[in-house]
Write a protein that holds these residues in place. Structure first.
Motif, mmCIF file in Angstrom:
data_model
loop_
_atom_site.group_PDB
_atom_site.id
_atom_site.type_symbol
_atom_site.label_atom_id
_atom_site.label_comp_id
_atom_site.label_asym_id
_atom_site.label_seq_id
_atom_site.Cartn_x
_atom_site.Cartn_y
_atom_site.Cartn_z
ATOM 1 N N THR A 4 0.826 -1.208 0.000
ATOM 2 C CA THR A 4 0.000 0.000 0.000
ATOM 3 C C THR A 4 0.861 1.258 0.000
ATOM 4 O O THR A 4 0.369 2.340 -0.288
ATOM 5 C CB THR A 4 -0.943 0.033 1.223
ATOM 6 O OG1 THR A 4 -0.162 -0.020 2.411
ATOM 7 C CG2 THR A 4 -1.914 -1.123 1.182
ATOM 8 N N GLN A 5 2.144 1.134 0.278
ATOM 9 C CA GLN A 5 3.059 2.281 0.252
ATOM 10 C C GLN A 5 3.378 2.701 -1.181
ATOM 11 O O GLN A 5 3.797 3.820 -1.405
ATOM 12 C CB GLN A 5 4.379 1.934 0.940
ATOM 13 C CG GLN A 5 4.248 1.583 2.390
ATOM 14 C CD GLN A 5 5.550 1.035 2.944
ATOM 15 O OE1 GLN A 5 6.364 0.510 2.230
ATOM 16 N NE2 GLN A 5 5.718 1.185 4.245
ATOM 17 N N GLU A 7 2.562 4.003 -4.514
ATOM 18 C CA GLU A 7 1.575 4.764 -5.268
ATOM 19 C C GLU A 7 2.202 5.192 -6.580
ATOM 20 O O GLU A 7 3.407 5.032 -6.785
ATOM 21 C CB GLU A 7 1.134 5.981 -4.464
ATOM 22 C CG GLU A 7 0.433 5.619 -3.167
ATOM 23 C CD GLU A 7 0.062 6.834 -2.350
ATOM 24 O OE1 GLU A 7 0.325 7.966 -2.799
ATOM 25 O OE2 GLU A 7 -0.488 6.656 -1.260
ATOM 26 N N THR A 10 5.941 7.011 -7.331
ATOM 27 C CA THR A 10 6.859 6.799 -6.214
ATOM 28 C C THR A 10 8.172 6.279 -6.781
ATOM 29 O O THR A 10 8.185 5.435 -7.660
ATOM 30 C CB THR A 10 6.277 5.772 -5.223
ATOM 31 O OG1 THR A 10 5.042 6.276 -4.714
ATOM 32 C CG2 THR A 10 7.218 5.512 -4.072
ATOM 33 N N THR A 30 -0.243 0.749 -11.076
ATOM 34 C CA THR A 30 -0.518 -0.132 -9.948
ATOM 35 C C THR A 30 -1.797 -0.909 -10.237
ATOM 36 O O THR A 30 -2.557 -0.556 -11.128
ATOM 37 C CB THR A 30 -0.689 0.647 -8.631
ATOM 38 O OG1 THR A 30 -1.789 1.535 -8.762
ATOM 39 C CG2 THR A 30 0.565 1.426 -8.285
ATOM 40 N N TYR A 34 2.236 -4.489 -11.304
ATOM 41 C CA TYR A 34 2.891 -3.194 -11.158
ATOM 42 C C TYR A 34 3.801 -2.965 -12.343
ATOM 43 O O TYR A 34 4.507 -3.870 -12.781
ATOM 44 C CB TYR A 34 3.718 -3.144 -9.868
ATOM 45 C CG TYR A 34 2.877 -3.021 -8.632
ATOM 46 C CD1 TYR A 34 2.638 -1.784 -8.060
ATOM 47 C CD2 TYR A 34 2.296 -4.145 -8.052
ATOM 48 C CE1 TYR A 34 1.851 -1.672 -6.932
ATOM 49 C CE2 TYR A 34 1.511 -4.032 -6.919
ATOM 50 C CZ TYR A 34 1.295 -2.789 -6.364
ATOM 51 O OH TYR A 34 0.515 -2.682 -5.255
ATOM 52 N N ASP A 62 8.605 9.633 -1.890
ATOM 53 C CA ASP A 62 7.157 9.452 -1.918
ATOM 54 C C ASP A 62 6.491 10.582 -2.669
ATOM 55 O O ASP A 62 7.040 11.660 -2.809
ATOM 56 C CB ASP A 62 6.600 9.435 -0.480
ATOM 57 C CG ASP A 62 6.436 8.036 0.048
ATOM 58 O OD1 ASP A 62 6.329 7.106 -0.760
ATOM 59 O OD2 ASP A 62 6.429 7.886 1.272
#
Length: 63
Positions: A4-5, A7, A10, A30, A34, A62
């Motif tokens: 979930t980190q 995105e 990133t 995503t 991926y 991020d």
């Protein structure tokens, strides 16, 4: 590492370098799979969530 980190846009560092020498990749898609793009040469690779989790060393930047 929790997926979930990850995105869109990133920047992540992989454990092994790409043949071009780059270790930094940008997540460009995503979902069920991926898609990541090498920041050095622009090559795009599609990975399953399990493969991505194994290859990532750390999150560099991020969104």
């Amino acid at each position: 590492m929790d997926l979930t980190q990850f995105e869109l846009h990133t920047i992540v560092e992989t454990k092994k370098p790409h043949p071009c020498g780059g270790k930094l990749w940008e997540i460009v898609r995503t979902g069920a799979d991926y898609k990541i793009r090498c920041r050095t040469c622009g090559r795009v690779v599609m990975l399953t969530p399990d493969e991505l989790r194994k290859r990532i060393r750390r999150i560099v930047e991020d969104v």
